[in-house]
Design a protein around this motif. Structure first.
Motif, PDB file in Angstrom:
ATOM      1  N   VAL A  99       0.840  -1.198   0.000  1.00 51.92           N
ATOM      2  CA  VAL A  99       0.000   0.000   0.000  1.00 51.92           C
ATOM      3  C   VAL A  99       0.879   1.254   0.000  1.00 51.92           C
ATOM      4  O   VAL A  99       0.685   2.168  -0.809  1.00 51.92           O
ATOM      5  CB  VAL A  99      -0.949   0.000   1.230  1.00 51.92           C
ATOM      6  CG1 VAL A  99      -1.840   1.223   1.187  1.00 51.92           C
ATOM      7  CG2 VAL A  99      -1.784  -1.255   1.259  1.00 51.92           C
ATOM      8  N   ALA A 100       1.874   1.279   0.888  1.00 50.27           N
ATOM      9  CA  ALA A 100       2.739   2.460   0.974  1.00 50.27           C
ATOM     10  C   ALA A 100       3.501   2.662  -0.325  1.00 50.27           C
ATOM     11  O   ALA A 100       3.681   3.794  -0.786  1.00 50.27           O
ATOM     12  CB  ALA A 100       3.711   2.317   2.146  1.00 50.27           C
ATOM     13  N   PRO A 181       1.531   6.870   6.372  1.00 50.01           N
ATOM     14  CA  PRO A 181       1.973   8.093   5.720  1.00 50.01           C
ATOM     15  C   PRO A 181       3.489   8.264   5.748  1.00 50.01           C
ATOM     16  O   PRO A 181       4.069   8.772   4.789  1.00 50.01           O
ATOM     17  CB  PRO A 181       1.302   9.211   6.535  1.00 50.01           C
ATOM     18  CG  PRO A 181       0.715   8.577   7.719  1.00 50.01           C
ATOM     19  CD  PRO A 181       0.539   7.132   7.438  1.00 50.01           C
ATOM     20  N   PHE A 182       4.123   7.805   6.808  1.00 52.16           N
ATOM     21  CA  PHE A 182       5.581   7.913   6.879  1.00 52.16           C
ATOM     22  C   PHE A 182       6.231   7.083   5.777  1.00 52.16           C
ATOM     23  O   PHE A 182       7.093   7.559   5.037  1.00 52.16           O
ATOM     24  CB  PHE A 182       6.064   7.463   8.258  1.00 52.16           C
ATOM     25  CG  PHE A 182       7.557   7.435   8.394  1.00 52.16           C
ATOM     26  CD1 PHE A 182       8.287   8.616   8.324  1.00 52.16           C
ATOM     27  CD2 PHE A 182       8.227   6.241   8.555  1.00 52.16           C
ATOM     28  CE1 PHE A 182       9.660   8.599   8.428  1.00 52.16           C
ATOM     29  CE2 PHE A 182       9.605   6.218   8.661  1.00 52.16           C
ATOM     30  CZ  PHE A 182      10.321   7.394   8.599  1.00 52.16           C
ATOM     31  N   THR A 227      15.080   0.242   3.313  1.00 51.22           N
ATOM     32  CA  THR A 227      15.022   1.251   4.373  1.00 51.22           C
ATOM     33  C   THR A 227      13.665   1.237   5.058  1.00 51.22           C
ATOM     34  O   THR A 227      13.561   1.162   6.286  1.00 51.22           O
ATOM     35  CB  THR A 227      15.236   2.653   3.773  1.00 51.22           C
ATOM     36  OG1 THR A 227      16.433   2.638   3.015  1.00 51.22           O
ATOM     37  CG2 THR A 227      15.326   3.683   4.869  1.00 51.22           C
ATOM     38  N   SER A 228      12.624   1.300   4.252  1.00 51.66           N
ATOM     39  CA  SER A 228      11.275   1.310   4.802  1.00 51.66           C
ATOM     40  C   SER A 228      11.019   0.044   5.610  1.00 51.66           C
ATOM     41  O   SER A 228      10.438   0.092   6.690  1.00 51.66           O
ATOM     42  CB  SER A 228      10.277   1.447   3.658  1.00 51.66           C
ATOM     43  OG  SER A 228       9.012   1.013   4.056  1.00 51.66           O
TER      44      SER A 228
ATOM     45  N   LEU B 293      11.233  14.378   6.474  1.00 49.82           N
ATOM     46  CA  LEU B 293      10.891  12.967   6.630  1.00 49.82           C
ATOM     47  C   LEU B 293      11.185  12.203   5.350  1.00 49.82           C
ATOM     48  O   LEU B 293      11.657  11.083   5.376  1.00 49.82           O
ATOM     49  CB  LEU B 293       9.414  12.819   7.001  1.00 49.82           C
ATOM     50  CG  LEU B 293       9.071  13.173   8.435  1.00 49.82           C
ATOM     51  CD1 LEU B 293       7.571  13.060   8.668  1.00 49.82           C
ATOM     52  CD2 LEU B 293       9.799  12.265   9.402  1.00 49.82           C
ATOM     53  N   MET B 294      10.908  12.860   4.211  1.00 49.65           N
ATOM     54  CA  MET B 294      11.170  12.192   2.943  1.00 49.65           C
ATOM     55  C   MET B 294      12.659  11.913   2.809  1.00 49.65           C
ATOM     56  O   MET B 294      13.067  10.883   2.300  1.00 49.65           O
ATOM     57  CB  MET B 294      10.705  13.089   1.808  1.00 49.65           C
ATOM     58  CG  MET B 294       9.854  12.377   0.812  1.00 49.65           C
ATOM     59  SD  MET B 294       9.607  13.328  -0.671  1.00 49.65           S
ATOM     60  CE  MET B 294       8.562  14.630  -0.172  1.00 49.65           C
ATOM     61  N   GLY B 295      13.473  12.871   3.275  1.00 48.50           N
ATOM     62  CA  GLY B 295      14.912  12.729   3.155  1.00 48.50           C
ATOM     63  C   GLY B 295      15.466  11.625   4.032  1.00 48.50           C
ATOM     64  O   GLY B 295      16.489  11.027   3.714  1.00 48.50           O
ATOM     65  N   VAL B 296      14.784  11.311   5.140  1.00 47.24           N
ATOM     66  CA  VAL B 296      15.296  10.300   6.064  1.00 47.24           C
ATOM     67  C   VAL B 296      15.457   8.958   5.369  1.00 47.24           C
ATOM     68  O   VAL B 296      16.430   8.255   5.553  1.00 47.24           O
ATOM     69  CB  VAL B 296      14.355  10.152   7.276  1.00 47.24           C
ATOM     70  CG1 VAL B 296      14.733   8.934   8.093  1.00 47.24           C
ATOM     71  CG2 VAL B 296      14.431  11.387   8.140  1.00 47.24           C
TER      72      VAL B 296
END
Lengths: 309, 299
Positions: A99-100, A181-182, A227-228, B293-296
C-alpha cells in the motif's frame, strides 16, 4: 570498513592548498556523542548486565548468573510473546509495504489532487500513538463505536476486540493507519529520484505501464524498500503503546507481544532483571534484522537529502 | 533533482500537454495511476472516517453518542465536553508538555549541530565511527533500554522530574537529527569553505556564518521532528515519572480514559485538544517537516 564512510571518501583527495585549515576540531562532537552514549548506548550495555541480575527496583541489583536466561528459554509466555511479535511484524509488513509503495509512487506524480490528498494522508503522523490507540478503542467499543454501524457492512464482527486473532489484526491495522503516511513519504522521496530517462527509454521500446512498474520502478526502489522495511520491522516489534491502551495484552495473553511482556514483568510485577533479559532478547532481534538489512542495502552511504526535494 | 531555471520559451509554453519544464509530460507520471489512484481514494476514506468520528462525536452529548448513529452529524453540537476537559486540569498538562518539547529541541540542536558538522567536515576515523553509531542508533528501540534508564535516572536523582522525560527523549531524537543535519550540511560546497578560510575565518565562524545559515531547512526539520517526538512520547513519561505535577499530555490522556470511563465524547474532546497545538505547527511548517521525513529514507 572505509567503503561505508562517505565522509572519508568525500575529502579523501586531501588537497594541500587547503588541507586542514578551517576544519573543526573533532572535540566538538564529543558532548553530543557522550550525551547519546549515556542515555542510549550505555543503557544497552547495562540492560545486558541487568539480565544477569535479580532486581526489584528498590534494592541494588544482585548478580544471579544465567538464571534469567535459562528461565527465558523455558518460559512458554516468552515463547508465545516472541511468536506473536513475529506474527504482528509479518502481518504489518505484508499489509503496509504494497500500500505504501503504490501510494508513494502515485504521490510522486504531478496530479492536481496529489498535494491535498498527501496533506490529508499525513494527519495520522501528527497524532500521538496514545491518541490514536484511544481513538480506535472508542471506535471499536462494542457499545458505542462506529464498528456497530460499519462492522457488519464490511463483514467485521463488532466484538472483534474480544477475539484473539481479531485483536492482533486490529493492532496491526492501527499501527498501519498511523505509520503508513511515513512509509508513503519514504517511497515518494525514492520514486522522485528515479531518472526520467529510464521511463523515456522504456516507452520508446514500447513497454507498457505495468512492465515499467515491474522493470524500472520496483528495481530502482529496492534500497528504499529495504530502508522502509527496516523501520517498519523495528517499529512493529515495538508497538507497545497501542497494545497497552487498546488491549492490555488481551484477550487473555493473545496480544501480549514482547515489549508488553517486558513492561508487565518489569513495571507491574517488578521483576526487573527478567524484564531486562526480555528487552535484551528484543534488541538482539531488532538489531540483527537491521544490521542484515543495512548491509544489504548500503543504508550507511546516505547522500544529500536535498536531492529529493 | 536539479532545479532548472531556464525560462520556458513561449512556443514550449503554448504546447498543450507540455510540462513546466518544457519537456513532454512525463510518461511515468501516469504510471500505475488507475490502480494507485483508486487505492489512494480508498485509503483517504480509511484515514478520514476515524478523524471525522473523532471530531463529530466530541461535539455530541453523551446520550446522543451512546444511542445515535456515530457517523451522523451531531444534531445539537455542544462544546460542553471541551469545557469539561479543560476544567479537569488539561492546561497544566499542556504546560508540562510544552516545557518538555522546548527543552528537548534546545538540547537536540545544541548537541547535534556540532556532531553533524564534524561528521561532514573532518576525515577522522573517530568522526565517521561516531556517525555510524548514530546511524545504528535509529534502530535502538526505547523499550530495549527502559529498564536501565529507570536505574540510571533513579541514580541521578531525576526520577519523577521533567528532566527524566527530557533527557532520554532528546537522546533518542539525536540519530535522526544528526542524519538530517549532515545531509543538508553536505550540500554546502567545499569552495565556499575554501573561500572563507582564505579570508582567515576560524572554524567557529565557518560553522556559525556558513554551515548553520545554509542548513536552515535541516535545522527546522530537526526542531519540528524533535518537538513532535517530545509532544507525543509515552513510554518515558509512563515509566520515569509518577506524580500528577509532572504529568504530560499523553499520560494525562491515558489517565482521562480510565477516569472518565464511558464518557467517550469527553475522551474524544481531550484527544482533539491534545492535537490542536501540533496541528497549528503543522500548518505553519508543513513543507519542512515533509521534506525532512522524505529525506530520512528516500535514498
Amino acid at each position: 570498513m572505509s567503503h561505508h564512510t562517505p565522509v572519508a571518501k568525500r575529502h579523501g583527495d586531501g588537497k594541500a592548498a587547503v588541507g586542514n585549515v578551517g576544519r573543526p576540531p573533532v572535540a566538538w562532537a564529543v558532548p553530543g556523542i557522550l550525551f547519546f552514549a549515556v542515555f542510549a548506548i550505555f543503557p544497552l550495555v547495562i540492560a545486558v548486565y541487568l539480565s544477569f541480575c535479580e532486581w526489584d527496583g528498590l534494592d541494588s541489583p544482585a548478580f544471579t548468573g544465567l538464571d534469567n536466561w535459562t528461565r527465558l528459554f523455558k518460559d512458554s509466555e516468552f515463547g508465545q510473546a516472541a511468536w506473536l511479535s513475529l506474527l504482528l511484524t509479518t502481518i504489518s509488513w505484508v499489509f503496509q509495504t504494497p500500500v505504501a509503495l503504490l501510494l508513494g509512487v502515485w504521490a510522486a506524480g504531478r496530479q492536481r489532487s496529489r498535494a491535498l490528498l498527501s496533506a490529508i494522508f499525513f494527519i495520522p503522523l501528527l497524532l500521538s500513538t496514545t491518541a490514536i490507540a484511544m481513538l480506535f478503542r472508542a471506535l471499536l467499543d462494542p457499545n458505542f463505536g462506529v464498528i456497530q454501524t460499519i462492522g457488519p457492512w464490511l463483514g467485521i464482527d463488532p466484538g472483534v476486540m474480544g477475539s484473539s486473532t481479531g485483536a492482533l489484526l486490529v493492532v496491526a491495522f492501527v499501527g498501519g493507519w498511523q505509520f503508513m503516511p511515513f512509509h508513503t513519504l519514504i517511497y515518494q522521496g525514492g520514486a522522485r529520484q528515479i531518472p526520467e530517462v529510464l521511463y523515456q527509454a522504456a516507452s520508446i521500446d514500447g513497454a507498457g505501464m505495468v512492465r515499467q512498474f515491474f522493470h524500472i520502478t520496483l528495481p530502482q526502489l529496492r534500497h528504499t524498500i529495504t530502508t522502509s522495511s527496516v523501520l517498519m520491522i523495528v517499529g512493529s516489534l515495538t508497538y507497545f503503546d497501542t497494545v497497552l491502551i487498546m488491549t492490555k495484552g488481551g484477550p487473555g495473553t493473545d496480544t501480549t507481544i514482547l515489549p508488553y511482556l517486558m513492561y508487565r514483568t518489569g513495571f507491574q510485577t517488578y521483576d526487573l532483571g527478567y524484564a531486562a533479559a526480555i528487552a535484551t532478547a528484543l534488541v538482539f532481534v531488532a538489531t540483527s534484522i537491521s544490521l542484515i538489512m543495512v548491509r544489504l542495502s548500503g543504508f550507511g552511504s546516505m547522500r544529500s537529502t536535498r536531492e529529493g526535494m | 533533482m536539479s532545479i532548472d531555471t531556464r525560462p520556458a520559451s513561449p512556443k514550449q509554453r503554448a504546447t498543450p500537454g507540455a510540462s513546466r519544464r518544457g519537456r513532454p509530460v512525463r510518461r511515468r507520471r501516469s504510471l500505475g495511476n488507475p490502480v494507485a489512484g483508486i487505492g489512494s481514494l480508498i485509503w483517504l476514506v480509511i484515514v478520514l472516517v476515524p478523524l471525522y468520528t473523532l471530531v463529530s462525536a466530541s461535539l455530541m452529548r453523551q446520550d446522543e453518542a451512546l444511542n445515535g448513529d456515530p457517523l451522523a452529524i451531531p444534531t445539537d453540537p455542544t462544546l460542553d465536553n471541551y469545557d469539561f476537559v479543560l476544567d479537569s486540569g488539561f492546561l497544566a498538562l499542556i504546560g508540562n508538555t510544552a516545557i518538555v518539547a522546548v527543552a528537548t529541541v534546545a538540547i537536540v540542536l545544541v548537541l547535534s549541530v556540532p556532531v553533524a558538522y564534524v561528521a561532514v567536515r573532518t576525515r577522522s576515523r573517530l568522526s565517521s565511527l561516531a556517525f555510524r553509531t548514530f546511524l545504528l542508533g535509529v534502530a535502538i528501540p526505547a523499550q530495549a533500554v527502559i529498564v536501565p534508564l529507570y536505574l540510571i535516572i533513579g541514580r541521578m536523582g531525576l526520577y519523577d522530574t521533567l528532566w527524566a522525560i527530557i533527557l532520554p527523549t532528546a537522546a533518542f531524537a539525536m540519530p535522526v537529527a544528526v542524519l538530517v543535519l549532515s545531509g543538508t550540511m553536505r550540500d554546502v560546497s567545499e569552495e565556499m569553505y575554501e573561500a572563507m578560510s582564505l579570508d582567515g575565518a576560524s572554524p567557529v565562524r565557518m560553522l556559525w556564518q556558513l554551515a548553520v545559515p545554509l542548513s536552515r531547512a535541516g535545522i527546522s526539520t530537526v526542531a519540528i521532528f524533535s518537538a513532535l517526538q517530545a509532544w507525543n512520547g509515552f513510554l518515558f513519561p509512563l515509566i520515569l515519572t509518577q506524580s500528577e505535577e509532572q504529568r504530560v499530555l499523553t499520560l494525562g490522556l491515558f489517565n482521562f480514559m480510565s477516569q472518565f470511563g464511558v464518557n467517550i465524547p469527553a475522551v474524544l474532546a481531550a484527544i482533539v485538544l491534545s492535537v490542536i497545538p501540533i496541528f497549528a505547527v503543522y500548518l505553519v511548517a508543513r513543507r519542512a517537516l515533509i521534506n525532512g521525513l522524505m529525506g530520512v529514507g528516500g535514498k
